[in-house]
Structures are given as structure tokens and as C-alpha cells.
Design an enzyme around this catalytic site. Structure first.
Site, mmCIF file in Angstrom:
data_model
loop_
_atom_site.group_PDB
_atom_site.id
_atom_site.type_symbol
_atom_site.label_atom_id
_atom_site.label_comp_id
_atom_site.label_asym_id
_atom_site.label_seq_id
_atom_site.Cartn_x
_atom_site.Cartn_y
_atom_site.Cartn_z
ATOM 1 N N ARG A 1 76.573 -27.460 -72.134
ATOM 2 C CA ARG A 1 77.251 -26.245 -72.599
ATOM 3 C C ARG A 1 78.730 -26.206 -72.205
ATOM 4 O O ARG A 1 79.575 -25.867 -73.030
ATOM 5 C CB ARG A 1 76.495 -24.997 -72.113
ATOM 6 C CG ARG A 1 75.200 -24.761 -72.887
ATOM 7 C CD ARG A 1 74.411 -23.623 -72.299
ATOM 8 N NE ARG A 1 74.078 -23.886 -70.905
ATOM 9 C CZ ARG A 1 73.765 -22.946 -70.033
ATOM 10 N NH1 ARG A 1 73.777 -21.670 -70.386
ATOM 11 N NH2 ARG A 1 73.459 -23.264 -68.795
ATOM 12 N N ASN B 1 71.732 -21.767 -74.250
ATOM 13 C CA ASN B 1 70.649 -22.675 -73.951
ATOM 14 C C ASN B 1 69.351 -22.003 -74.341
ATOM 15 O O ASN B 1 69.100 -20.892 -73.906
ATOM 16 C CB ASN B 1 70.655 -22.875 -72.426
ATOM 17 C CG ASN B 1 70.169 -24.228 -72.047
ATOM 18 O OD1 ASN B 1 69.394 -24.827 -72.768
ATOM 19 N ND2 ASN B 1 70.624 -24.708 -70.908
#
Ligand SMILES: [Zn+2]
Ligand SMILES: [Zn+2]
Length: 724
Positions: free
Chosen positions: A15, A33
Site C-alpha cells: 500500500r 487492504n
């Protein structure tokens, strides 16, 4: 646009990497996520993807990228990382493996606030699985929960421009774990722990160092003799850790493929060809052409080699013989080393070093563990099953949602504490995957020590137990390895596995599907005089062969002993094992007269097997039985047994390959497979390739799943999935 990434995308800095790329391109949107996947909602999707795929975080493995139309609301300003959400739907977690400390972190350890700090890691490197309690992978569910972040580490954790942004185990000398050096009694030795450890090693002492997934015994190469005496290991090979790849080349010859493995972030032990005429190397692996070599992968090991004046150390797992590696600081003192380099970060999951060798471009895993586990093999069968493997080189496996996840390497099932370790490892996989096994698969052998575990798992889950023949499981493991789901004819060349007829199989030609198998042919049964005893006292194999041939025996037994053993032979189990043939050959040619560790005679035999230098021998097959005993008639010890040994092995293989090729052809296939512990033997695999190649057939070999018994549980799981 909405982009969904699936694969190993958790705990690898995915990320933050998305964030950095998006911000650098001035994109609007968000990244989140979803437990198993990462979802990116973004305005300039195409442009983002193009750049991002060039700059993927090194540990990320992408299985798939799904793009779909998504109109980003005008109200979204800038780019943000939103919190993890665990979606209830189709949840496939990715469990990250340990990865060698990266070059940036090594440079951080040489200056600045992390100078000399051995626990320096970042989103691109460091221990993961060995610290992990449960998922999702967040600090509070790892061994780092005991070490709250300090202010400055907190700043790095929150700064998207930093390499340690969202790095779950970020730490420094102020807030993180630390090393200490203790003497044989556990008393602290003053001074810098790593530097003092290095000095003591240079003085010839034997030390133990704690790493990521376990502990190692260390000494300098000139102390191997003392180490063998102290550790009670006469001939079993020891691996060495060398400073860097350049140093490695001073000890061994390395192909480009081997170099790639040696320097990979997984940092396995790679078996490499010794440079000749080096006495020290000979002592490391007596009678064998290869030695296990690996490079430093923890911060401590890097710092240790910074200080050491030698460029190589013996490095072997610290465990009492046959038992699992010790991870507990107090237990380790019982080993009786001169000093111990310990740290206060708990090892949650043990992981031995992975061991592999190359056969051309194919990777043969002798042990698949630290760095390579967790991993999975995609299969197109759903449902949950567990498999407990065999006995030697034990590993378990759990299958869920179309994937088979092997456990780390466990050890020899007969060792103290090994069944318990297997129990833990299988349960951990079940827990991490949220699996509910409806079948538990075990080996057919009625005496294997992992059977009680299979019983318990089955009872607890209300699952059925199925028994699977050992060599069929080998065949299935090769099919999983190569993504073959219909049919494969294999040569299963192995030590021992329990057969359907109660005999000890191991030299089999099997026609395999996931539903069942046909035993097309096998090697002639030779009595294992006294059962397991014949596996260790290999003279008994030659004696049994002489008895079959009606030859006079010259095996050093007294007349009285011979009489007793002859009587015993009548009641002994027969074996069709290829491994035992190699043992008998090693004894008969004078290459090896006893077995001091698992696989020793066959390993010593390897240097005398040559695919191109052989005498003509021939054998025949009657009713599916390939005769072998007659090949030994008149075989004598000689200074160079290469031509005879190669000829005998080739004659047997030639018969097996012909039978396998006939079967493959009748199935319209242009390939056969080779599996089992003997297939680690490179000249044997090359001979099979030659022989099959002469018939226009390809040979499928292992490259991901271990060839030997470490791969059995994967085969068992695949067969069990098929029963659902
Ligand atoms: Zn790093
Ligand atoms: Zn800190």
C-alpha cells in the site's frame, strides 16, 4: 477505475508503494487492504498502473490484476490509505515469508541512528513468518508486540515518503530487541556482543547464535574436526556461510542459475561443487562432491562478517540429533557450547534454513523452509483438507480455497519432539487459513509416528482419514509441482515407502492420476535382512543379493553370522527400493561400507555415476519385475568403480524408462516424470533424461515441491482434495 491486486500483497509494503506512485503522478483516490487483496480506486488508472508495475515492492508477488469501471467521486481530494478491512467474502490470506536484510538496511546498519543495530529491517526485508502469531500481519500479532515503537520509529512508520512507512516491525536501538553474549553457564560476557562473539570464534571456540527462525552452531572452518567430535557427527555434511558471493567462488564453482539462488532474498543453502583438492572442504562433506553454501541474511550475520577476519563459518542448525531446532534461550545452554549469542525477540515459528540444489535450471528442494515458506501451490480443486506427510524429512500441508500450503520443514518423525512440532505447524496453517479440513490424509505405513496427529485432527474436525500409498503421493506431488492434473507416468525412485502388498517399495514405475495408480513395474524384491537393520548395516544388502544369486559371499560376516542371517532372510520383508540398490552398490564397489547418516551411501555413490562413462550391463522385466540381483554377480571393489556403477544404474533405469515411455505413449503423452528421494541425484536424473530423450520423450522433474519425502504431504493433500 478500480484496480484489485491479488497475491502476496500484505506485509510487503504494497500500500505505501501504491501511495507513493499515486502521489508522484498527482492521482486522486485511495488504496485499501481487503485481507486477501489490495483495492485501488483511482482517477488516472492506466497511467498509474504503467508506472506502478515498474516500481513494484521487491517482496510483492502479484497473481492477478482486475480492472473495472469506477467513477471516482469529485469530492475525493488527494490520495489516501484507508484502514484494513477484512471482507467476509472469499478470503485468501497471504502469509509473508522471511526475507534477507536488504542493501538499504545494510547501509543503515553502517551509519546513522541504526549503526551496528542488528534488528534493522524495512518493508522490503526482514523476518515475517517466524515472528507471526496470527493474521492480519500487524505488530500486535507478532513477537514485536513486546517492543512498543519509540517516537522516532513512530514518525518513520507514519511517513509515506519513508521506506519504513507502515513497516509493522520497525524498531531501533532505543525501542527494539537486542543481543547479549553469555558464557557456557549463561553468565553475561561484557563488551559488544557481536564483536566479542567474532573474537571468540577467531580464537577457535564453538558458539551458538540465535537468528530469525532458530539457532545455529558456529565455528571457523579449521575447527570442523573439533566440531564433529563435540557434536557427535562423524561424516554428516555441514553447511558454510560465506561473507558474499565473491568469497563463495573461492570455495566452490557456481553456475549463473546457482548464483541467482545463492543471492536471492530467500537465501537458501545451495549445494555447490567444491573446488578440488581442498582438505578443509573435504572435511565439511567427506566423500561428497558438493558442500552447502549460503550468504548472511540477518542483520547480525552481516555485522558478524563485518568484524570477522575470516570469510566463512560453519553454520549448522542447533539441535540435538534428530530433534527440532532449539528456540528457547534456557534449553540451548544444555548443548554445551563455549558461548551463546542470544537476543530477546521471541521466535514464534521455527524455520530451518532451506536447502536446494540445481539440476540445470530445475530447483530441487532438499528442504523447503525459511524464506520459502509460507507458500502455496494453486490447484483447481476447492475444499479443505490436511495432510501429515511421511516420516523422514517430514512436513505437513493444508489445502484451502484452491491452494495447497505446505508447512515448514519439520524433521525426522522418529526424533523426540518432532510429532509435536508437526502438530503445531499444521494447526498454525489451519488457523491462519481459517480452514476446516473434511479429510485428513496420512501415509499407508502403519507405524509412522504422525498417525496419532492425523487421528486427533480428524476427530476434532469431524473429518475422514485416508491412507495414501507413499509413491503415489510422490507422483501426485510432482503433478502438483508441474500443474498436471490428468495423468503422469512416473519413475518413483526412493528409499522406502510402505507398499499395498506390505513390502518396502521404492523402485516403481507408476501410472498416476489423482484418482488412483497402476503399478506397472518394480525392482526385484531383495530381503531386508533384519528389517531396518539392513538399512544401516548395508553389508546385509549385499549378503541378501549373494543369496539370491547363489554366490559365495564376501561381506565380512563369520560363518555363524551368515548362517543366522540366512535364516533371518526368509522371514524378512522384501524391498524394491532403488535407494537400497545404490546402498548395495556403494558397499560392493568399496565406496562406502556403513551408513552413519540418512542417505550417506547413495550420496557418496553420486561422484561415481557418470551418464557418459559406463560399461554395458543388461537386465530384463518379467511380469512387471525388473531383475537387479544378477547385476551384482562378480562385482568387485575397485579404485575407480565409475564405469561399472554407472552401467548397472543405467541398465536398471533403461528398463524402467522403457516401461514408463510405453505407458505414456499409449496415453498419447510425450513425457514421463521422475520423483522420490533418489531423484535428487543429478547423474541419475540426467541418465533418465538421456534414456527418455532417445525415445523422443521429455522428463518432468521437480522444481517447486521437494522431490523427497518433504513433498509427500503436498501429494497427499492433492489426492485428498480429489476425494471431496
Ligand atoms: Zn530493508
Ligand atoms: Zn525506535
Amino acid at each position: 477505475m478500480r484496480i484489485v491486486f491479488r497475491g502476496t500483497v500484505q506485509g510487503v509494503g504494497f500500500r505505501p508503494a501504491v501511495y507513493r506512485t499515486a502521489v508522484s503522478l498527482g492521482c486522486r483516490g485511495s488504496v485499501r487492504n481487503d485481507g486477501s487483496s489490495v483495492t485501488v480506486d483511482i482517477d488516472k488508472g492506466e497511467q498509474f498502473l504503467e508506472t506502478f508495475l515498474e516500481e513494484l515492492p521487491p517482496l510483492a508477488i502479484i497473481d492477478s490484476i482486475d480492472r473495472s469501471e469506477y467513477a471516482l467521486p469529485e469530492s475525493v481530494k488527494g490520495f489516501t490509505i484507508t484502514d484494513s478491512s477484512r471482507s467476509a467474502s472469499e478470503h485468501i490470506p497471504s502469509i509473508p515469508a522471511d526475507t534477507a536484510v536488504c542493501p538499504e538496511c545494510i547501509s543503515d546498519m553502517r551509519h546513522g541512528r541504526r549503526k551496528g543495530y542488528p534488528f534493522t529491517t524495512c518493508t522490503n526485508c526482514g523476518p515475517r513468518f517466524t515472528l507471526l502469531e496470527s493474521l492480519p500481519y500487524d505488530r500486535e500479532r507478532t513477537a514485536m508486540a513486546a517492543f512498543p515503537r519509540c517516537f522516532r520509529c513512530g514518525e518513520e512508520y507514519s511517513d509515506p515518503s519513508k521506506r519504513r512507512f507502515h513497516h509493522q516491525t520497525v524498531c531501533c536501538p532505543v525501542c527494539g530487541p537486542s543481543y547479549r553474549l553469555v558464557d557456557s553457564e549463561g553468565k553475561t560476557i561484557d563488551g559488544d556482543p557481536i564483536a566479542t562473539f567474532a573474537t571468540m570464534l577467531s580464537e577457535g571456540k564453538i558458539g551458538i547464535s540465535k537468528g530469525w527462525g532458530g539457532m545455529h552452531i558456529n565455528c571457523t572452518l579449521d575447527r570442523v574436526g573439533k566440531l564433529r567430535e563435540w557434536y557427535g557427527r562423524r561424516y554428516k555434511p555441514f553447511a558454510i556461510m560465506v561473507r558474499d558471493a565473491e568469497c563463495a567462488e573461492r570455495y566452490v564453482d557456481i553456475t549463473p542459475e546457482e548464483m541467482e539462488q545463492l543471492t536471492s532474498p530467500q537465501r537458501p543453502i545451495v549445494l555447490l561443487r567444491k573446488k578440488r583438492d581442498d582438505e578443509t572442504l573435504e572435511l565439511l562433506s567427506p566423500g561428497i562432491d558438493t558442500v552447502g553454501v549460503f550468504l548472511p541474511y540477518t542483520g547480525m550475520q552481516v555485522l558478524l562478517f563485518d568484524i570477522l577476519d575470516t570469510d566463512a563459518l560453519v553454520m549448522t542448525s542447533a539441535n540435538p540429533p534428530g530433534e527440532p531446532m532449539i528456540t528457547d534461550d534456557r534449553e540451548i545452554l544444555a548443548l554445551g557450547a563455549d558461548m551463546y549469542l542470544l537476543h530477546d525477540q521471541r521466535i514464534v515459528n521455527r524455520a530451518d534454513d532451506s536447502v536446494l540444489r540445481l539440476c540445470g535450471e530445475d530447483v530441487f528442494f532438499l528442504r523447503k523452509s525459511r524464506g520459502n515458506i509460507p507458500c502455496y501451490y494453486q490447484v483447481d480443486k476447492t475444499g479443505d483438507v490436511a495432510a501429515v506427510g511421511a516420516q523422514e524429512n517430514l512436513a505437513g500441508a493444508v489445502a484451502s480455497k484452491g491452494r495447497i500450503y505446505p508447512t515448514q520443514y519439520i524433521g525426522n518423525g522418529e526424533g523426540i519432539g518432532v510429532p509435536e512440532y508437526l502438530d503445531e505447524a499444521v494447526r498454525l496453517q489451519i488457523r491462519l487459513l481459517g480452514a476446516e479440513p473434511s479429510i485428513v490424509a496420512e501415509d499407508l505405513h502403519p507405524a509412522y509416528r504422525n498417525r496419532p496427529l492425523a487421528r486427533r485432527l480428524a476427530e476434532e474436525n469431524g473429518a475422514d482419514i485416508i491412507d495414501i500409498q507413499h509413491h503415489w503421493a510422490h507422483g501426485a506431488s510432482l503433478m502438483v509441482d508441474r500443474g498436471i492434473d490428468d495423468h503422469l507416468t512416473v519413475l518413483a525412485l526412493d528409499g522406502t515407502g510402505h507398499g499395498d502388498d506390505g513390502k518396502a517399495w521404492g523402485g516403481e514405475v507408476l501410472s498416476c492420476t489423482m484418482e488412483g495408480y497402476d503399478r506397472l513395474a518394480h525392482l526385484e524384491y531383495i530381503p531386508l535382512i533384519g528389517g531396518q537393520k539392513a538399512v544401516y548395516d548395508i553389508r546385509r544388502l549385499r549378503l541378501a543379493i549373494d543369496m539370491i544369486n547363489g554366490d559365495e559371499s564376501d561381506t565380512g560376516f563369520t560363518d555363524q553370522e551368515t548362517a543366522v542371517l540366512s535364516k533371518l532372510a526368509g522371514n524378512s520383508v522384501g524391498t524394491s527400493s532403488f535407494g537400497r540398490i545404490l546402498d548395495a552398490l556403494a558397499y560392493s564397489t568399496g565406496v562406502c561400507s556403513e551408513r552413519t547418516y540418512d542417505g550417506e551411501p547413495a550420496m557418496r555413490m553420486e561422484r561415481y555415476l557418470d551418464p557418459h562413462d559406463y560399461n554395458e550391463y543388461s537386465t530384463e522385466t518379467r511380469n512387471g519385475v525388473i531383475s537387479t540381483a544378477h547385476l551384482f554377480s562378480g562385482l568387485k571393489r575397485s579404485r575407480d568403480p565409475t564405469a561399472d556403477a554407472s552401467g548397472i544404474v543405467r541398465a536398471i533405469l533403461s528398463e524402467m524408462v522403457d516401461i514408463a515411455c510405453d505407458d505414456a505413449e499409449s496415453n498419447g503423452e510425450d513425457r514421463i516424470g521422475i520423483t522420490g528421494g533418489v531423484s535428487y541425484n543429478v547423474p541419475i536424473t540426467l541418465m533418465v533424461r538421456d534414456l527418455a530423450g532417445a525415445r523422443g520423450m521429455d522428463v518432468v522433474t521437480h522444481t517447486r515441491v521437494p522431490n523427497g519425502d518433504g513433498g509427500i504431504s503436498t501429494g497427499q493433500a492433492a489426492i485428498a482434495l480429489n476425494r471431496l
